[in-house]
Design a protein around this motif. Sequence first.
Motif, mmCIF file in Angstrom:
data_model
loop_
_atom_site.group_PDB
_atom_site.id
_atom_site.type_symbol
_atom_site.label_atom_id
_atom_site.label_comp_id
_atom_site.label_asym_id
_atom_site.label_seq_id
_atom_site.Cartn_x
_atom_site.Cartn_y
_atom_site.Cartn_z
ATOM 1 N N GLU A 139 39.356 49.150 30.890
ATOM 2 C CA GLU A 139 40.706 48.983 31.438
ATOM 3 C C GLU A 139 40.702 49.219 32.952
ATOM 4 O O GLU A 139 41.360 48.498 33.702
ATOM 5 C CB GLU A 139 41.666 49.948 30.748
ATOM 6 N N ALA A 140 39.934 50.192 33.402
ATOM 7 C CA ALA A 140 39.831 50.451 34.839
ATOM 8 C C ALA A 140 39.015 49.374 35.552
ATOM 9 O O ALA A 140 39.258 49.061 36.719
ATOM 10 C CB ALA A 140 39.220 51.830 35.074
ATOM 11 N N LEU A 141 38.057 48.796 34.843
ATOM 12 C CA LEU A 141 37.195 47.752 35.421
ATOM 13 C C LEU A 141 37.869 46.385 35.497
ATOM 14 O O LEU A 141 37.551 45.586 36.382
ATOM 15 C CB LEU A 141 35.932 47.592 34.570
ATOM 16 N N ALA A 142 38.773 46.107 34.597
ATOM 17 C CA ALA A 142 39.368 44.769 34.487
ATOM 18 C C ALA A 142 39.962 44.259 35.803
ATOM 19 O O ALA A 142 39.701 43.103 36.179
ATOM 20 C CB ALA A 142 40.395 44.733 33.371
ATOM 21 N N PRO A 143 40.726 45.063 36.546
ATOM 22 C CA PRO A 143 41.253 44.547 37.820
ATOM 23 C C PRO A 143 40.150 44.176 38.811
ATOM 24 O O PRO A 143 40.259 43.182 39.527
ATOM 25 C CB PRO A 143 42.110 45.701 38.350
ATOM 26 N N HIS A 144 39.078 44.957 38.821
ATOM 27 C CA HIS A 144 37.942 44.638 39.699
ATOM 28 C C HIS A 144 37.330 43.295 39.307
ATOM 29 O O HIS A 144 37.032 42.460 40.159
ATOM 30 C CB HIS A 144 36.890 45.741 39.641
ATOM 31 N N TYR A 145 37.126 43.107 38.019
ATOM 32 C CA TYR A 145 36.576 41.835 37.543
ATOM 33 C C TYR A 145 37.487 40.670 37.935
ATOM 34 O O TYR A 145 37.022 39.623 38.368
ATOM 35 C CB TYR A 145 36.396 41.850 36.027
ATOM 36 N N ALA A 146 38.792 40.863 37.772
ATOM 37 C CA ALA A 146 39.741 39.795 38.106
ATOM 38 C C ALA A 146 39.699 39.478 39.605
ATOM 39 O O ALA A 146 39.674 38.300 39.988
ATOM 40 C CB ALA A 146 41.151 40.200 37.692
ATOM 41 N N ARG A 147 39.688 40.514 40.449
ATOM 42 C CA ARG A 147 39.660 40.303 41.902
ATOM 43 C C ARG A 147 38.376 39.639 42.372
ATOM 44 O O ARG A 147 38.375 38.899 43.347
ATOM 45 C CB ARG A 147 39.819 41.634 42.639
ATOM 46 N N SER A 148 37.281 39.906 41.701
ATOM 47 C CA SER A 148 35.991 39.361 42.140
ATOM 48 C C SER A 148 35.598 38.092 41.385
ATOM 49 O O SER A 148 34.454 37.654 41.462
ATOM 50 C CB SER A 148 34.893 40.421 42.032
ATOM 51 N N GLY A 149 36.548 37.497 40.663
ATOM 52 C CA GLY A 149 36.286 36.235 39.980
ATOM 53 C C GLY A 149 35.340 36.348 38.801
ATOM 54 O O GLY A 149 34.628 35.400 38.480
ATOM 55 N N GLU A 150 35.321 37.512 38.162
ATOM 56 C CA GLU A 150 34.410 37.746 37.039
ATOM 57 C C GLU A 150 35.172 37.934 35.724
ATOM 58 O O GLU A 150 34.816 38.776 34.908
ATOM 59 C CB GLU A 150 33.545 38.972 37.317
ATOM 60 N N ALA A 151 36.197 37.117 35.525
ATOM 61 C CA ALA A 151 36.995 37.235 34.299
ATOM 62 C C ALA A 151 36.145 37.041 33.054
ATOM 63 O O ALA A 151 36.373 37.690 32.023
ATOM 64 C CB ALA A 151 38.142 36.236 34.329
ATOM 65 N N SER A 152 35.138 36.174 33.117
ATOM 66 C CA SER A 152 34.280 35.957 31.950
ATOM 67 C C SER A 152 33.491 37.226 31.609
ATOM 68 O O SER A 152 33.224 37.495 30.431
ATOM 69 C CB SER A 152 33.325 34.786 32.190
ATOM 70 N N ARG A 153 33.166 38.010 32.608
ATOM 71 C CA ARG A 153 32.463 39.267 32.363
ATOM 72 C C ARG A 153 33.376 40.232 31.593
ATOM 73 O O ARG A 153 32.931 40.907 30.667
ATOM 74 C CB ARG A 153 32.048 39.873 33.705
#
Length: 143
Positions: A115-129
């Motif tokens: 849950e804490a990582l999800a915004p980072h993934y979204a901002r860095s274009g790593e939604a698939s991750r």
Amino acid sequence: MFAGFAVDSLRGGGPPLAATAGDADTGDDAAGELDGMVRQGLLSRHASSMGDTYEAHALIRQGARTVIRKRDGDDSALTLALKTADLLEAHGQPDQAFDLLIEHRAQERAAEVLEALAPHYARSGEASRASRAVTLLDAETLH
């Protein structure tokens, strides 16, 4: 002396060690010992904002976890994994914390990290991750 400290510190898949921090903690020539462990394939070296950091080879980490489980039991291994995950997060490595928590079936805690990582993934274009990580959580945890 430092080699034993390093292996003990990394036995649960702990945070990478910085040679400068090792020198301060042990008073030994930590950098030299770490270099020897890299040459032997026991550690890998990674450049980071902290300087060179070192991580134990996956087989070393797995072997240490097996020893801990056999010696201390599953509950102790889980306790060590939870503490290690906290350290990984504190050292800016939530991805590794998540992987460790999944490995030890600490689903609720893994979901918190994700849950804490999800915004980072979204901002860095790593939604698939993030999507792949969600598939590692069981259905009960997701509800």
